[in-house]
Scaffold this motif. Structure first.
Motif, PDB file in Angstrom:
ATOM      1  N   LEU A 283      -1.940  -5.742   2.481  1.00 23.50           N
ATOM      2  CA  LEU A 283      -2.122  -4.231   1.896  1.00 23.50           C
ATOM      3  C   LEU A 283      -0.553  -3.692   1.745  1.00 23.50           C
ATOM      4  CD1 LEU A 283      -4.814  -2.474   3.738  1.00 23.50           C
ATOM      5  CD2 LEU A 283      -5.062  -3.368   1.233  1.00 23.50           C
ATOM      6  N   SER A 284      -0.173  -3.383   0.621  1.00 27.68           N
ATOM      7  CA  SER A 284       1.102  -2.798   0.705  1.00 27.68           C
ATOM      8  C   SER A 284       1.276  -1.384   1.107  1.00 27.68           C
ATOM      9  CB  SER A 284       1.648  -2.753  -0.915  1.00 27.68           C
ATOM     10  OG  SER A 284       0.698  -1.608  -1.492  1.00 27.68           O
ATOM     11  N   PRO A 323      -7.291   1.261  -0.559  1.00 29.97           N
ATOM     12  CA  PRO A 323      -6.239   0.035  -0.233  1.00 29.97           C
ATOM     13  C   PRO A 323      -5.637  -0.491  -1.634  1.00 29.97           C
ATOM     14  CG  PRO A 323      -8.516  -0.499  -0.123  1.00 29.97           C
ATOM     15  CD  PRO A 323      -8.480   1.140  -0.132  1.00 29.97           C
ATOM     16  N   LEU A 324      -4.472  -0.841  -1.574  1.00 32.85           N
ATOM     17  CA  LEU A 324      -3.989  -1.625  -2.642  1.00 32.85           C
ATOM     18  C   LEU A 324      -2.939  -2.780  -1.964  1.00 32.85           C
ATOM     19  CD1 LEU A 324      -2.731  -1.344  -5.663  1.00 32.85           C
ATOM     20  CD2 LEU A 324      -0.473  -0.271  -4.536  1.00 32.85           C
ATOM     21  N   THR A 325      -3.117  -3.822  -2.568  1.00 34.01           N
ATOM     22  CA  THR A 325      -2.574  -5.161  -1.954  1.00 34.01           C
ATOM     23  C   THR A 325      -1.335  -5.280  -2.782  1.00 34.01           C
ATOM     24  OG1 THR A 325      -3.731  -6.760  -3.637  1.00 34.01           O
ATOM     25  CG2 THR A 325      -4.881  -6.174  -1.525  1.00 34.01           C
ATOM     26  N   TRP A 326      -0.326  -6.089  -2.252  1.00 36.37           N
ATOM     27  CA  TRP A 326       0.839  -6.659  -2.836  1.00 36.37           C
ATOM     28  C   TRP A 326       0.487  -6.937  -4.056  1.00 36.37           C
ATOM     29  CZ3 TRP A 326       5.145  -4.236  -1.587  1.00 36.37           C
ATOM     30  CH2 TRP A 326       5.273  -3.734  -0.228  1.00 36.37           C
ATOM     31  N   GLY A 327      -0.491  -7.807  -4.353  1.00 36.46           N
ATOM     32  CA  GLY A 327      -0.953  -8.636  -5.629  1.00 36.46           C
ATOM     33  C   GLY A 327      -1.173  -7.711  -6.579  1.00 36.46           C
ATOM     34  N   LYS A 328      -2.226  -6.595  -6.180  1.00 34.89           N
ATOM     35  CA  LYS A 328      -2.530  -5.612  -7.199  1.00 34.89           C
ATOM     36  C   LYS A 328      -1.283  -4.656  -7.817  1.00 34.89           C
ATOM     37  CE  LYS A 328      -6.774  -5.772  -8.145  1.00 34.89           C
ATOM     38  NZ  LYS A 328      -7.119  -6.028  -9.656  1.00 34.89           N
ATOM     39  N   LEU A 329      -0.382  -4.566  -6.749  1.00 35.70           N
ATOM     40  CA  LEU A 329       0.906  -3.867  -6.988  1.00 35.70           C
ATOM     41  C   LEU A 329       1.669  -4.653  -8.029  1.00 35.70           C
ATOM     42  CD1 LEU A 329       3.309  -1.891  -4.494  1.00 35.70           C
ATOM     43  CD2 LEU A 329       4.198  -3.749  -6.234  1.00 35.70           C
TER      44      LEU A 329
END
Length: 517
Positions: A283-284, A323-329
């Motif tokens: 998670l970012s 939640p926001l993952t680094w991948g989604k970011l």
């Protein structure tokens, strides 16, 4: 009679509560501080006065700094709505790193007699700050401010801004102040006061232990000391995570600096940075700046009107609720740069996340350092000033302290903001919003990139057609380049199985880059 007064106070809306009250703000010239000042002035027009603690800086007096501060474009909207609103701001000369904040006797008396609410956000946010400096600013500063708050005759709330990362020795971090039973923070400060700077510097690593930097370490100490020493001072602690551009206010995507995540997103958008040490699945936990600001304003209201027991802690993060993952970011950032490219993009934006230190360094050498040396050689041969090697060194230095946060994972429990919203009216919830569950990440990143483009890069929207034409050319150049590099690697290493294993990740990366939109 007293019960009636308390009931009337209990029923006040947030806007009504701030009417005729005076506020002291530290750290007002920082990123969060400017948003806080703007929000209070615009949304609480009845506020009496804002006292901003300022120190002379770079040869500028406090009065000069104040004039520059009020000319900031963030205040354009509120000045249009309330032409004389900036007259409510008073600069108070002081310094949180000095005894009694180095306040004059007249300024001290002014604050003691008038201030009802104190927002403390002044801190050194440099991760690699010398421990002694970090202690002076992040630990002793809040202690000094607390002693002044004790003297304030009208004080109703002290809101201290900490960080969600203040207790990283735990995988799950709850909304409470954690104590290390082996360390008494007050005695530790007293002990360190008697040591020379060099001695403290040499023992820093042993003191902070597994803590990644002095910023996180001192923020945790400050929480412990404030809770243990606050006494009757109504105190609350706000813990934002990685603070980024605004969702809505003062305008969608507002950001005015190149620090941390914003700087990283900016250099990716320019096509400068392409390889990073990040775990895409983690998670970012970024938080738009207007959310902790609204939470701070609401928490002060709640402290004053409801008087909760103890020292409440409010974690202002997104990982628990949205939640926001680094991948989604990465995905939403690159998609947004494609939609709103910068007019001066060096290379078509793309980024490769890696977890392995060795592979990361190899690829940074191939995709960052080697091209930088080649470009500097080219510039040197044409008589131009070299800059690219130094630029990459600067970016690497800025990103290095962030790698700990992009390769580790925590669970921040964030329940208290939800409970606080239940105490607010519908109107207050809309005006002082901090419900992270409502953030639409796709829309957010589009506005974020527009904010970087317009405010940080100073690129007007009228330049967008030109930028898009340049972007298309860069895309074609990239595709041709990647195709020839891929063919070359396959040709050279096709008969060497071991070598193929080594370059396999590079071929995979080139394939994905080549066929990505």
């Amino acid at each position: 009679m007293n019960r009636q007064i308390n009931m009337d106070k209990f029923q006040l809306s947030i806007v009504e509560f701030y009417e005729s009250r005076s506020i002291l703000i530290t750290g007002a010239t920082g990123f969060m501080g400017k948003v806080l000042v703007e929000k209070i002035l615009r949304s609480c027009p009845g506020v009496e006065r804002l006292y901003l603690l300022m120190r002379p800086s770079k040869g500028q007096s406090v009065d000069c700094r104040l004039q520059g501060f009020i000319q900031n474009q963030i205040f354009n909207k509120v000045k249009e709505q309330q032409p004389n609103v900036m007259e409510k701001i008073t600069a108070v000369k002081g310094d949180v790193t000095l005894p009694e904040l180095r306040l004059s006797s007249s300024d001290l008396q002014l604050l003691i007699e008038n201030v009802s609410i104190v927002f403390h956000s002044a801190a050194t946010i440099r991760f690699n700050e010398e421990l002694k400096t970090a202690l002076e600013m992040n630990v002793k500063g809040p202690m000094r401010l607390l002693e002044i708050c004790r003297q304030m005759k009208r004080l109703e709330a002290l809101v201290h801004v900490s960080t969600a990362f203040s207790n990283l020795d735990r995988e799950e971090i709850k909304e409470e102040v954690y104590y290390n039973p082996e360390v008494n923070p007050v005695k530790l400060i007293e002990y360190l006061d008697g040591l020379d700077d060099d001695v403290i510097k040499n023992m820093t690593q042993n003191l902070i232990g597994e803590c990644p930097n002095t910023y996180i370490y001192t923020k945790g100490l400050a929480e412990q000391i404030l809770e243990s020493k606050c006494g009757n001072v109504p105190l609350a602690i706000i813990r934002p995570s990685i603070v980024t551009a605004a969702v809505s206010e003062p305008c969608p995507g507002w950001v005015d600096n190149m620090n941390g995540t914003t700087g990283t997103i900016a250099v990716v958008g320019k096509g400068i940075y392409r390889v990073m040490k990040i775990n895409a699945k983690f998670l970012s936990d970024i938080i738009p700046v207007d959310y902790p600001i609204n939470l701070m304003i609401a928490v002060a209201w709640y402290l004053a009107t409801h008087r909760p027991t103890g020292v409440p802690v409010y974690t202002c993060t997104t990982g628990h609720r949205n939640p926001l993952t680094w991948g989604k970011l990465k995905h939403w950032t690159l998609e947004s740069w494609k939609k709103f490219p910068s007019k001066e993009t060096l290379w078509y934006p793309s980024v490769w996340y890696m977890n392995n230190d060795f592979l990361c360094k190899i690829n940074q050498t191939l995709f960052h350092h080697l091209p930088a040396y080649l470009m500097d050689l080219l510039m040197l041969s044409t008589g131009k000033r070299i800059k690219w090697v130094l630029l990459y060194e600067k970016i690497n230095k800025a990103f290095a302290p962030l790698e700990f946060f992009t390769t580790h994972h925590w669970r921040f429990i964030s329940n208290n903001p939800i409970h606080l919203m239940e105490e607010m009216t519908t109107e207050d919830q809309e005006m002082f919003y901090f419900d992270v569950r409502k953030i639409n990440w796709q829309n957010y990143f589009e506005n974020y990139i527009l904010g970087i483009r317009q405010i940080v890069f100073k690129e007007d929207l009228s330049t967008l057609p030109l930028a898009k034409r340049n972007f298309k050319r860069l895309y074609i150049v990239r595709q041709v380049f990647l195709f020839f590099v891929l063919m070359f690697l396959i040709f050279v290493f096709k008969n060497f199985f071991l070598s193929f294993i080594i370059i396999g990740p590079h071929i995979y990366f080139l394939f994905t880059e080549l066929f990505s939109s």
